[in-house]
Design an enzyme around this catalytic site. Sequence first.
Site, PDB file in Angstrom:
ATOM      1  N   LYS A  79       1.396   3.970  -7.903  1.00 46.06           N
ATOM      2  CA  LYS A  79       1.275   3.340  -6.648  1.00 46.06           C
ATOM      3  C   LYS A  79       2.610   2.540  -6.510  1.00 46.06           C
ATOM      4  CE  LYS A  79      -1.444   0.395  -3.490  1.00 46.06           C
ATOM      5  NZ  LYS A  79      -2.726  -0.229  -3.490  1.00 46.06           N
ATOM      6  N   SER A 154      -5.459   0.575   0.494  1.00 45.30           N
ATOM      7  CA  SER A 154      -4.120   0.647   0.768  1.00 45.30           C
ATOM      8  C   SER A 154      -3.408   1.735  -0.407  1.00 45.30           C
ATOM      9  CB  SER A 154      -3.342  -0.641   0.508  1.00 45.30           C
ATOM     10  OG  SER A 154      -3.559  -0.992  -0.904  1.00 45.30           O
ATOM     11  N   SER A 178      -8.943  -1.531  -2.069  1.00 46.29           N
ATOM     12  CA  SER A 178      -7.846  -0.607  -2.057  1.00 46.29           C
ATOM     13  C   SER A 178      -7.841   0.568  -2.903  1.00 46.29           C
ATOM     14  CB  SER A 178      -6.481  -1.255  -2.207  1.00 46.29           C
ATOM     15  OG  SER A 178      -6.341  -1.911  -0.776  1.00 46.29           O
TER      16      SER A 178
END
Lengths: 521, 100, 495
Positions: A79, A154, A178
């Site tokens: 990420k 997210s 997330s």
Amino acid sequence: MQPAELTAIDIVTAVRQGDLTAVQCTQAFLQRIEAHNGSINAFLNVDTAGALATAERIDKRRSQGLPIGPLAGLPVAVKDAICTADQPTTCASKMLAHFRPPYDAEVVARLRAADAVIVGKTNMDEFAMGGSNENSAFGPVRNPWDVTRAPGGSSGGSAACVAADMAPVAIGSDTGGSIRQPAGLCGITGLKPTYGRVSRRGLVAFASSLDQIGPMARSAADCALIMETIAGHDPGDATSLTGGVPRYSTQLDQPLAGVRIGRVPEHFAAGLDPEVARGVEEAFAVFKAAGATVHDIQLPHAKYGVPTYYLIAPCEASSNLARYDGAHYGHRATRRDEEGHRTPRRDEAAHGTTPHTEGAFESPLVEMYCRSRAEGFGPEVKRRIMLGTYALSAGYYDAYYAKALRVRRLIRQDYLDAFEQVDLIGGPVSATAAFKLGEKTNDPLAMYLVDLYTVTANLAGVGGISFPCGFTKSGLPIGFQLQAPALGEGLLLRATDRFQHLTAWHQRRPKSIPSATPAVR
Amino acid sequence: MTISRQDVAKVGLLARLALSEAELDTMTAELSNIVGFVSLLAELDTSHVEPLAHPLDTHNVFRDDIPQPSLTTAEALQSAPRHDGECFLVPAVLNESGAA
Amino acid sequence: MNASPTTPFTTIIGLEVHVQLQTRTKLFCGCSTQFGAPPNTHVCPTCLGLPGSLPVMNRQAFALALRAALALNCTIAPTTKWDRKNYFYPDLPKGYQISQFDLPFSSDGHLEVVDPKGAFAPRDVGIIRVHLEEDAGKSMHDEAAGTGDTRIDLNRAGTPLCEIVTQPDLRSPQEARAWLNELKLLLVYLGVSDCNMQEGSLRVDANINLHIPQPDGRIAKTPIVEIKNMNSFRSVERALVYETARQYQEWQETKAEMGSKPKQTRGWDEPAGITRGQRAKEESSDYRYFPEPDLVLVTVDAAQLAAVQSGMTEPPTELRKALESRWKISPYDADVLVNQGRELVGYFEELAGAIGEGKVASNWMQQDVLRTLNERGGTIDAFPVKPAGLADLIRRVTAGDFDTSRAREIFADMVTSGRSAAEVVATLGISAVDDDELLALCHELLAANPKIVADVRGGKEQAAAGLIGQAKKKNANVNPGKVREKCLELIRAMG
């Protein structure tokens, strides 16, 4: 063998045994990325040259009989909130669009030391703020199961890339859900460890007392493999837990007989989609069939979870994001011509008697701050910074932030009480399956409610895992969440692994993404 | 619970965020909604509950006073929007005792 | 000063002192704290505030802070935490400073300052709190370059600081300066900080106002002013003297009292000798403090405190008393010695022990050793004459081998040559002058100086001083005092 269809465990086994090379594995996934990233937008950066170079070095060492790490040859997507020294780290924000950290996050360093191949950085909601990956400054991520729908957020990019077989595993972060929520919406397995189990050093902070890094993959077994590398004490993170890391992989196949799973009746209230409710109840039935018992329990303060989270997280974020001011790194607004710029009197800016409009800055420095941040941050980030700043400001601290911290203790106590009666808590991870892109973007509050089932684990510091337990009639994944007491990762992984031996939901792949290109061998 | 436009402007300055007139309006409405939502917590009696700032119970985590390698100046400045090879450069911060 | 018929007000002074702790590395990272390095060479992701960076507390910094707080008689909190103080400034890269807000690790202490010369009565100054926080970097505004830029060096960012806040117990600028000297002495003795204002390891802000008794019995209080930018203890005194007068004059003109306007900050301008009003930092009052989530709590138990206490050496106040009682020297002498630091006190004690007497040793320390040290520079550890050597010299004086003034000359030679007293005496051919030699010499002098004789006989005894230089030239070993005495005796006998 087609590497892109293999599990992570299969890949590392194949490379270790010489059935596949690291280069073959890496190339297979790079080809998948090239084929599909255009439609999914899961990756913000793909490090083709770097990944292949790493893979070549691994193959060379192996061929020379030198030792190779436990993840040798395994492509991993990271990420873009996690620092990598050799690739940009943007947090999907214009503020950091060109930022290259001079260091690797602890998790990245451990992955490299284990000989994983970091193929690229994944898209996300800007600064990890969002539940749909529509808040990225570089375009939304699309759900591989239906590209008109959101993948969740997210860590939407990490979830989507695994779901589309662009990487066998991805690393995400979870502050209020997330990892778990996008895993649920994308039909993959995602684990948020106990707070402090994985080092946060190098994770760009959103809310420091809530953030955790965790693995996202097709199965609990693959997640266990990654956890063995990334979990463990880091002296560079004062909040990281001491104590050894269990060999999670070796503890997966113990039976579930006698394991007590809690079920919260309030979860099944009006807002829960009926198909999701049915999928969740069927999952409970599978666990019962496996020997576990299911007990109704209470989490009395669960309904206060979202408001509590949406005070604590923005407050911490407003402080964590103060460093993005254009002074030392990141975006700086171009300096405007000083001619005609009126310097306001001291008292004008002082007491807020005039609205704060462009051009009325008290100094070039303040102007630099205000314009750089206005230009660098997207609307959701600004909203949360404003909310957090307000809630911490003089006169409001007690009613908001301090109040939220007290409710946090009540929420944690709910878990402590519940885990006296049960070993795990099961239920939905999301009230609905994947929603349409644009469906919730006009209503911040509606978006906040996608975190309904996930925020309390972060507030209490306990671990949670989500995995697919079924599909809707329209073919969208339905996610199930298990939560465990602190340091209960082993049980989470084991219970999920047992479920994944009794069901095949986790093996389904989206029809609309073509299957992997022919095997390289 | 509504927040006034004036409050929002003050918060904007505290947060160093430039807001246009239109953004001030939108932000005022959105923040009012959100603050109204989070004010749900007021219905709970927490007078006998201590705040929980850290989910962990650990105490006393230290490091030894032993120097570690620093970054080079080049590395420190590598992402600086403006620098002169030695220092970060920012718009003039006037001397504390100087007049505005 | 207190209100009296001559001074119509009482000056109320409180101090806020920041001292840099003498650790090798910064408070939250392993970067070096060494002074004087080129800009931005002692920086890392943590002290640069880079995304993803985290702080970890320096064990030694907390230990030194504990030591300081204990020596200042503070109560140590059993549990303490750190908080974020949020504001935007380019020398603060995270946009917040990690400090302590509502639960500092220590509070409620005191430190007394005594003036051995009695210029003011002993003043025991209360200490509200001592807390531990990180320092900011440095902003340098380059006026000359005219570029309109400020240069930022973050070497200093993250250095450990103890903030010491006093009660407003001081009553004069002189007391304030003396108290600061006492604080510095204490912290240097403890090895907590080198308290060097020139290098920035000690910084002071002062708060001052006046209490003015009114005819109706009420006390009028002027608005409190915070003074910044003083770069020496002398500046602090000068600034407070100036500000006292300025506030009284302003009072007479405006009668403005405390509360009528917000607390003012004024900067001391050393060259101009005045304080100037500074820009009000309006939102600086809203730091939005909240507990630092990246750091865990720190607990201190009785056993740890006892360990720190037992590891501490005598602080200056106790050392002074010990020297007075051990060596029977005056409080003034003890004060002078202690002010010079532990190493010099050690030298003194070794010397006094060797000659078995304190007052003489103290005199030699103050008049000779210290004076020579100041002239030559260097530290007492590197002083060429060791206590044993000086003790030997002093014993010879006591034995009558030569007088004190001759001994001083020998001492000077010992300092420059590094030789022992015995060697110097031998080389210079020093020996005692017996009475016959002295008498003969005096006769010679009187015969050679009829004018001086006439002056003395005419009543000007001080004219005899002119004979001393000549006496020394004829025989370096003579005691000037004895020469003068004998000559006067002879002249008186002339009738």
